[in-house]
Design an enzyme around this catalytic site. Structure first.
Site, PDB file in Angstrom:
ATOM      1  N   TYR A 146      65.354   9.560   1.320  1.00 37.44           N
ATOM      2  CA  TYR A 146      66.546  10.282   2.211  1.00 37.44           C
ATOM      3  C   TYR A 146      67.851  10.292   1.764  1.00 37.44           C
ATOM      4  O   TYR A 146      68.721  11.099   2.176  1.00 37.44           O
ATOM      5  CB  TYR A 146      66.500   9.078   3.262  1.00 37.44           C
ATOM      6  CG  TYR A 146      65.364   8.995   4.401  1.00 37.44           C
ATOM      7  CD1 TYR A 146      64.246   8.420   3.465  1.00 37.44           C
ATOM      8  CD2 TYR A 146      65.309   9.394   5.394  1.00 37.44           C
ATOM      9  CE1 TYR A 146      62.906   8.393   4.438  1.00 37.44           C
ATOM     10  CE2 TYR A 146      64.089   9.474   6.469  1.00 37.44           C
ATOM     11  CZ  TYR A 146      63.095   8.644   5.914  1.00 37.44           C
ATOM     12  OH  TYR A 146      61.858   9.003   6.614  1.00 37.44           O
TER      13      TYR A 146
ATOM     14  N   LYS B  75      52.819   3.147  -4.011  1.00 40.88           N
ATOM     15  CA  LYS B  75      52.115   4.091  -4.528  1.00 40.88           C
ATOM     16  C   LYS B  75      52.339   4.033  -6.123  1.00 40.88           C
ATOM     17  O   LYS B  75      52.436   4.863  -6.946  1.00 40.88           O
ATOM     18  CB  LYS B  75      52.532   5.395  -3.961  1.00 40.88           C
ATOM     19  CG  LYS B  75      51.698   6.542  -4.504  1.00 40.88           C
ATOM     20  CD  LYS B  75      50.461   6.613  -3.472  1.00 40.88           C
ATOM     21  CE  LYS B  75      49.362   7.867  -3.889  1.00 40.88           C
ATOM     22  NZ  LYS B  75      48.271   7.714  -3.433  1.00 40.88           N
TER      23      LYS B  75
ATOM     24  N   ASP C  99      48.366   4.967   0.916  1.00 39.47           N
ATOM     25  CA  ASP C  99      47.302   5.648   1.778  1.00 39.47           C
ATOM     26  C   ASP C  99      46.321   4.390   2.232  1.00 39.47           C
ATOM     27  O   ASP C  99      45.727   4.495   3.272  1.00 39.47           O
ATOM     28  CB  ASP C  99      46.752   6.613   0.727  1.00 39.47           C
ATOM     29  CG  ASP C  99      46.616   6.252  -0.731  1.00 39.47           C
ATOM     30  OD1 ASP C  99      47.190   5.146  -0.954  1.00 39.47           O
ATOM     31  OD2 ASP C  99      46.138   6.860  -1.405  1.00 39.47           O
TER      32      ASP C  99
ATOM     33  N   ASP D  36      59.017   4.310   7.187  1.00 42.66           N
ATOM     34  CA  ASP D  36      59.139   5.354   8.266  1.00 42.66           C
ATOM     35  C   ASP D  36      57.839   5.632   9.020  1.00 42.66           C
ATOM     36  O   ASP D  36      57.367   5.631  10.269  1.00 42.66           O
ATOM     37  CB  ASP D  36      59.868   6.310   7.898  1.00 42.66           C
ATOM     38  CG  ASP D  36      60.280   7.250   8.974  1.00 42.66           C
ATOM     39  OD1 ASP D  36      60.299   7.031  10.150  1.00 42.66           O
ATOM     40  OD2 ASP D  36      60.667   8.470   8.854  1.00 42.66           O
TER      41      ASP D  36
END
Ligand SMILES: NC(=O)c1ccc[n+]([C@@H]2O[C@H](COP(=O)([O-])OP(=O)(O)OC[C@H]3O[C@@H](n4cnc5c(N)ncnc54)[C@H](O)[C@@H]3O)[C@@H](O)[C@H]2O)c1
Length: 360
Positions: free
Chosen positions: A142, A192, A224, A248
């Protein structure tokens, strides 16, 4: 104790749910012999109509001189459209008020009495759902630079940068471990790390910090996989800590497990900077201003009432008082007699609030 709070009801149902939660706070304060000093201020369209801006300087001043901010919701879609993106209430008010608050906590709890409202099958939720999601809020994709679109069509390029410093990762992981320590002592660190460099650093730092918290069981999970496991075995999660974008998405997914958006409270917290100053903690329900039901006494006040409990716990260290609110609120939900429309009931916002207060 003196409880100094800036209260910003905002737009739509924001005023109704904040009013409900302040009634509950007043009763708890009286019961436990605290004094509430609430300073109300305009925000959102309520502020634009009076002051010409969604976050007037007077509101900011009130927020800065109090120990916590209790916020309802801002924004009215029909009116928002009349303004450029950058002047819309959510953008103007939330960005400024949440500045410096790097830890966003969402508590997703499915009361057993509302199991039928959860979109998952009973066999998956029979052991209950009680998850605290901690999302890093001030770094990552962001805010990373460079960011933007360059070149001319059809050869344009867009770039976003995912960047984290050790300092940013360590401070959010610490919130994760400390929170897990006060709960069921299980921390899932979501990353990740099989692909992303930021995640590899994140995992290395989480593993190292885990040694300082031998009482907390640390588990690493790829994002995931986490999105799948939240639906497959939600009862096994206690505290989840993760970076901005993953948080988020996962926190929205997890919010659905509570049965209604009207049940989920949140807190955004900071920490003192090098001069010992910290941004004022910000407490809000996760839902918006719900214009479709605003002004009809139909809003579910539970998310905001539980938000007040988080505020008592995190800002004022009043764990017993917070627990009293939670106990009374969940008793009402489990009894199932006073439920608002979003939970399949017919009770009004005021009736649910009255029932919580009666329980206190
Ligand atoms: N933090 C914030 O201030 C915030 C957050 C989200 C949306 N918004 C703004 O709110 C406005 C409406 O947004 P939206 O419709 O996408 O989301 P919303 O959360 O306001 O409403 C979505 C749906 O959930 C229902 N709902 C939400 N809260 C409820 C409650 N407490 N009890 C019962 N039902 C409830 C609404 O009736 C609606 O059907 C927009 O202007 C948006 O920008 C503000």
């Amino acid at each position: 104790m003196d409880l100094h709070i800036a209260v910003l009801p905002g737009d739509g149902i924001g005023t109704e749910v904040v009013d409900a939660s302040m009634r509950v706070l007043d009763v708890v304060a009286k019961k436990f012999k605290h004094t509430v000093h609430a300073e109300f201020a305009d925000v959102g369209w309520a502020a634009i109509d009076k002051h010409g801006t969604a976050l007037p300087a007077s509101t900011l001043e009130i927020c800065r001189r109090n120990a916590a901010i209790l916020f309802g919701a801002v924004g009215l879609p029909d009116r928002d459209q009349t303004l450029p993106q950058k002047q819309r209430p959510e953008r103007v008010a939330l960005l400024e008020l949440r500045k410096g608050l790097f830890a966003n906590l969402r508590h997703v709890l499915l009361p057993p009495g509302l199991a039928s409202r959860c979109p998952l099958k009973m066999e998956l939720i029979k052991n209950g759902i009680d998850i605290m999601i901690i999302r890093e809020l001030t770094g990552g994709l962001y805010y990373g630079q460079p960011q933007g679109v360059s070149g001319t069509a059809p050869e344009r390029k867009a770039v976003d940068t995912l960047a984290y410093s050790e300092h940013e990762i360590i401070r959010i992981l610490k919130v994760g471990f400390e929170t897990a320590r006060k709960r069921r002592k299980r921390l899932t660190s979501v990353d990740k790390a099989n692909i992303l460099a930021t995640s590899q650093l994140w995992r290395e730092l989480a593993t190292a910090m885990g040694k300082q918290y031998p009482d907390v069981h640390l588990e690493h999970m790829y994002v995931d996989n986490a999105s799948m496991q939240l639906l497959r075995r939600p009862s096994e999660f206690d505290v989840i800590v993760t970076e901005n974008t993953f948080g988020d998405i996962l926190s929205d997914e997890a919010s659905m497990l509570a049965g209604s958006i009207g049940l989920v409270p949140s807190a955004s917290l900071g920490a003192p900077d090098s001069q010992g100053k910290s941004a004022v903690p910000f407490y809000e329900p996760i839902h918006g201003s719900a214009p479709d039901i605003a002004g009809q006494n139909k809003a579910n006040p539970v998310a905001t009432i539980l938000t007040v409990a988080m505020m008592l716990n995190y800002t004022f260290g009043l764990a017993h008082e917070a627990a009293a609110i939670e106990k009374a609120t969940f008793a009402v939900l489990n009894a199932g007699e006073k439920l608002t429309g979003d939970l399949g009931g017919k009770a009004t916002c005021s009736e649910v609030t009255d029932a919580v207060i009666a329980g206190l």
